[in-house]
Write an enzyme that holds these catalytic residues in place. Sequence first.
Site, PDB file in Angstrom:
ATOM      1  N   HIS A 168     -35.798  45.505 -42.127  1.00  0.00           N
ATOM      2  CA  HIS A 168     -37.036  45.747 -41.376  1.00  0.00           C
ATOM      3  C   HIS A 168     -36.749  45.672 -39.869  1.00  0.00           C
ATOM      4  CE1 HIS A 168     -40.272  44.036 -38.938  1.00  0.00           C
ATOM      5  NE2 HIS A 168     -41.139  44.692 -39.686  1.00  0.00           N
ATOM      6  N   ASN A 169     -36.045  44.646 -39.457  1.00  0.00           N
ATOM      7  CA  ASN A 169     -35.745  44.495 -38.028  1.00  0.00           C
ATOM      8  C   ASN A 169     -34.820  45.597 -37.530  1.00  0.00           C
ATOM      9  OD1 ASN A 169     -37.146  42.105 -38.460  1.00  0.00           O
ATOM     10  ND2 ASN A 169     -35.881  40.961 -37.026  1.00  0.00           N
TER      11      ASN A 169
ATOM     12  N   LYS B  53     -36.041  41.635 -44.802  1.00  0.00           N
ATOM     13  CA  LYS B  53     -36.526  41.357 -43.436  1.00  0.00           C
ATOM     14  C   LYS B  53     -35.507  41.831 -42.399  1.00  0.00           C
ATOM     15  CE  LYS B  53     -38.874  39.528 -39.963  1.00  0.00           C
ATOM     16  NZ  LYS B  53     -38.034  38.942 -39.004  1.00  0.00           N
TER      17      LYS B  53
ATOM     18  N   SER C 273     -42.773  38.627 -40.825  1.00  0.00           N
ATOM     19  CA  SER C 273     -42.775  39.467 -39.623  1.00  0.00           C
ATOM     20  C   SER C 273     -44.164  39.548 -39.020  1.00  0.00           C
ATOM     21  CB  SER C 273     -42.294  40.882 -39.936  1.00  0.00           C
ATOM     22  OG  SER C 273     -42.355  41.666 -38.761  1.00  0.00           O
TER      23      SER C 273
ATOM     24  N   GLU D  28     -36.851  48.509 -36.994  1.00  0.00           N
ATOM     25  CA  GLU D  28     -37.611  48.262 -35.754  1.00  0.00           C
ATOM     26  C   GLU D  28     -36.769  48.654 -34.528  1.00  0.00           C
ATOM     27  OE1 GLU D  28     -39.311  44.229 -35.687  1.00  0.00           O
ATOM     28  OE2 GLU D  28     -38.522  44.033 -33.655  1.00  0.00           O
TER      29      GLU D  28
HETATM   30  P1  NBP Z   1     -37.716  27.531 -32.884  1.00  0.00           P
HETATM   31  O1  NBP Z   1     -36.803  28.513 -33.462  1.00  0.00           O
HETATM   32  O2  NBP Z   1     -37.788  27.408 -31.397  1.00  0.00           O
HETATM   33  O3  NBP Z   1     -37.356  26.081 -33.485  1.00  0.00           O
HETATM   34  C1  NBP Z   1     -38.033  24.929 -33.038  1.00  0.00           C
HETATM   35  C2  NBP Z   1     -38.357  24.054 -34.207  1.00  0.00           C
HETATM   36  O4  NBP Z   1     -37.158  23.657 -34.893  1.00  0.00           O
HETATM   37  C3  NBP Z   1     -39.014  22.757 -33.743  1.00  0.00           C
HETATM   38  O5  NBP Z   1     -39.998  22.415 -34.701  1.00  0.00           O
HETATM   39  C4  NBP Z   1     -37.845  21.785 -33.749  1.00  0.00           C
HETATM   40  O6  NBP Z   1     -38.253  20.437 -33.858  1.00  0.00           O
HETATM   41  C5  NBP Z   1     -37.135  22.225 -34.981  1.00  0.00           C
HETATM   42  N1  NBP Z   1     -35.769  21.716 -35.125  1.00  0.00           N
HETATM   43  C6  NBP Z   1     -34.646  21.998 -34.432  1.00  0.00           C
HETATM   44 BR1  NBP Z   1     -34.553  23.153 -33.023  1.00  0.00          BR
HETATM   45  N2  NBP Z   1     -33.560  21.347 -34.857  1.00  0.00           N
HETATM   46  C7  NBP Z   1     -34.002  20.565 -35.857  1.00  0.00           C
HETATM   47  C8  NBP Z   1     -33.367  19.648 -36.713  1.00  0.00           C
HETATM   48  N3  NBP Z   1     -32.059  19.409 -36.634  1.00  0.00           N
HETATM   49  N4  NBP Z   1     -34.125  19.000 -37.612  1.00  0.00           N
HETATM   50  C9  NBP Z   1     -35.442  19.235 -37.712  1.00  0.00           C
HETATM   51  N5  NBP Z   1     -36.106  20.118 -36.936  1.00  0.00           N
HETATM   52  C10 NBP Z   1     -35.396  20.775 -36.019  1.00  0.00           C
HETATM   53  O7  NBP Z   1     -39.197  27.733 -33.466  1.00  0.00           O
HETATM   54  P2  NBP Z   1     -40.049  29.070 -33.595  1.00  0.00           P
HETATM   55  O8  NBP Z   1     -39.909  29.908 -32.386  1.00  0.00           O
HETATM   56  O9  NBP Z   1     -41.399  28.636 -34.042  1.00  0.00           O
HETATM   57  O10 NBP Z   1     -39.340  29.834 -34.793  1.00  0.00           O
HETATM   58  C11 NBP Z   1     -39.201  29.286 -36.089  1.00  0.00           C
HETATM   59  C12 NBP Z   1     -38.438  30.232 -36.976  1.00  0.00           C
HETATM   60  O11 NBP Z   1     -39.141  31.443 -37.055  1.00  0.00           O
HETATM   61  C13 NBP Z   1     -37.042  30.586 -36.459  1.00  0.00           C
HETATM   62  O12 NBP Z   1     -36.180  30.738 -37.541  1.00  0.00           O
HETATM   63  C14 NBP Z   1     -37.246  31.895 -35.768  1.00  0.00           C
HETATM   64  O13 NBP Z   1     -36.085  32.703 -35.763  1.00  0.00           O
HETATM   65  C15 NBP Z   1     -38.330  32.502 -36.592  1.00  0.00           C
HETATM   66  N6  NBP Z   1     -39.180  33.396 -35.786  1.00  0.00           N
HETATM   67  C16 NBP Z   1     -39.728  34.413 -36.369  1.00  0.00           C
HETATM   68  C17 NBP Z   1     -40.543  35.257 -35.670  1.00  0.00           C
HETATM   69  C18 NBP Z   1     -41.134  36.349 -36.385  1.00  0.00           C
HETATM   70  O14 NBP Z   1     -41.763  37.228 -35.824  1.00  0.00           O
HETATM   71  N7  NBP Z   1     -40.985  36.357 -37.686  1.00  0.00           N
HETATM   72  C19 NBP Z   1     -40.822  35.068 -34.331  1.00  0.00           C
HETATM   73  C20 NBP Z   1     -40.263  34.018 -33.738  1.00  0.00           C
HETATM   74  C21 NBP Z   1     -39.450  33.180 -34.493  1.00  0.00           C
HETATM   75  P3  NBP Z   1     -38.569  19.566 -32.513  1.00  0.00           P
HETATM   76  O15 NBP Z   1     -39.944  19.956 -32.102  1.00  0.00           O
HETATM   77  O16 NBP Z   1     -38.461  18.164 -32.961  1.00  0.00           O
HETATM   78  O17 NBP Z   1     -37.535  19.962 -31.495  1.00  0.00           O
END
Ligand code: NBP
Length: 476
Positions: free
Chosen positions: A185-186, A182, A128, A189
Amino acid sequence: GTAEIGVTGLAVMGRNLARNFARNGFTVAIHNRSFAKTQSLLDDHGDEGTFVASESVEDFVASLARPRKVVVMVKAGAATDAVIDELVPLLDEGDIVVDAGNAHFPDTVRREAALRAKGLHFVGTGVSGGEEGALLGPSIMPGGTAESYEWLGPILEKISAKVDGVPCCTYVGPGGAGHFVKMVHNGIEYADMQLIAEAYDLLKQGLGASAAEIGQIFAEWNTGDLESFLIEITADVLQHVDAATGAAFVDVVLDQAEQKGTGRWTVQNALDLGVPITGIAEATFARALSGSVPQRTAALGTLPAHTTPWAVEDRDAFVEDVRLALYASKVVAYSQGFDQIAAASEQFGWDIDRGAMARIWRGGCIIRARFLNRITEAYERNADLPLLLADEYFTGAVGNGVQAWRRVVSGAALHGVPTPAFASSLAYYDGVRAERLPAALIQAQRDFFGAHTYRRTDREGTFHTTWSTDRTEQDA
Ligand code: NBP
């Protein structure tokens, strides 16, 4: 290979997490399905540490030291399964796959069992803090085997947020425990944000105060018990002026709240476990109500209010009442969330230390707050505390504000200001402390129409009354 940790999936979150590892001195293997993101990370930040970049998954896995530690940071759902399926045949017994995305915990339970059967460790971890947290230090909630944490713990603790020198990362428990925590937590939130929004609305409607004035009240509150990231950004947002119109920014934003689904998951799970998390549920439904456009349109100007305008006379006393009501409602929402963690921990055999969860939420994450220290202390006093609200500190802190809480909720009802989270939290407080609840009548009704039986206050046993015939009581 030599890399101490690998990250695959280099969109915003993975990229920042990889940089965080590198900036903390770890050699980081990096990989992304399409090489462009890997190249861009090298171009923009390659000088921040030691990165080992690979175009293929095979080279990526080969670049890692054993036991291999691979952090998967891709879109939750099918993408995560696809990446795991690609990785597994290339890994050896004892290697560790970490899913740091926002997986739903039943998926984590399933994946952990599947990888364990192959001799691999699967660690579903909550992360988070958003983009900035990933780079500068998130709150990290890893599940999986205790053995995997011996390898991962030192690395994850190093890159996590620190509060008073203590890492905001600890082993949560087996299986899906990390992603479960987690999720809650959300959910908390959601409740926290809704309560803050209701407090803002009360101040706006009760005092007729401007957004900027209310922003100053929140800034003042942030110096006391309510001090938290969410109160701090609320003060900031409320004082922000829209460049295009010169109006308060919050006044030009459409009032329809969206959601990505973690609040819904939390409420769905609470229904399964039978845990009343009314604060989180009201917050989730309040977002849904805000987005119920046809219903709102049909009601606007149609449903009579029969209220008079709210003109608060003693401004300072009202502000203090709202502050106390906000704090009390917030304690209820957290108390309920911790009940949900306890219930799941019991159901799934996770043995989660709730005090430790409050400790790792003190920094890095969205609900980081001063008062989490108080929660940790409460569980240190009694690890099996059945009700956070009943801890001596919270009994006192909430008890102090109960009259203010009643004045605020009744005032809101009289003047037609919707406060679902404030009001339901107060109803929960009165319900949980009640000597006798009308649930007795419900039991009688159930026995009447469905012969569902009841127990008595005066003797042991289970009984049924023959309602439709002679109304005698039988042992059931
Ligand atoms: P995204 O959730 O937008 O995912 C994009 C990534 O997934 C890219 O690297 C993309 O590769 C890859 N991908 C996909 Br889509 N399909 C794929 C597949 N079949 N095989 C391999 N790679 C694949 O990225 P993010 O916004 O950085 O979030 C990542 C994770 O973190 C998610 O689970 C999200 O829910 C979580 N998250 C958490 C927070 C937080 O505050 N904790 C915030 C935001 C996100 P490509 O570049 O080749 O398309």
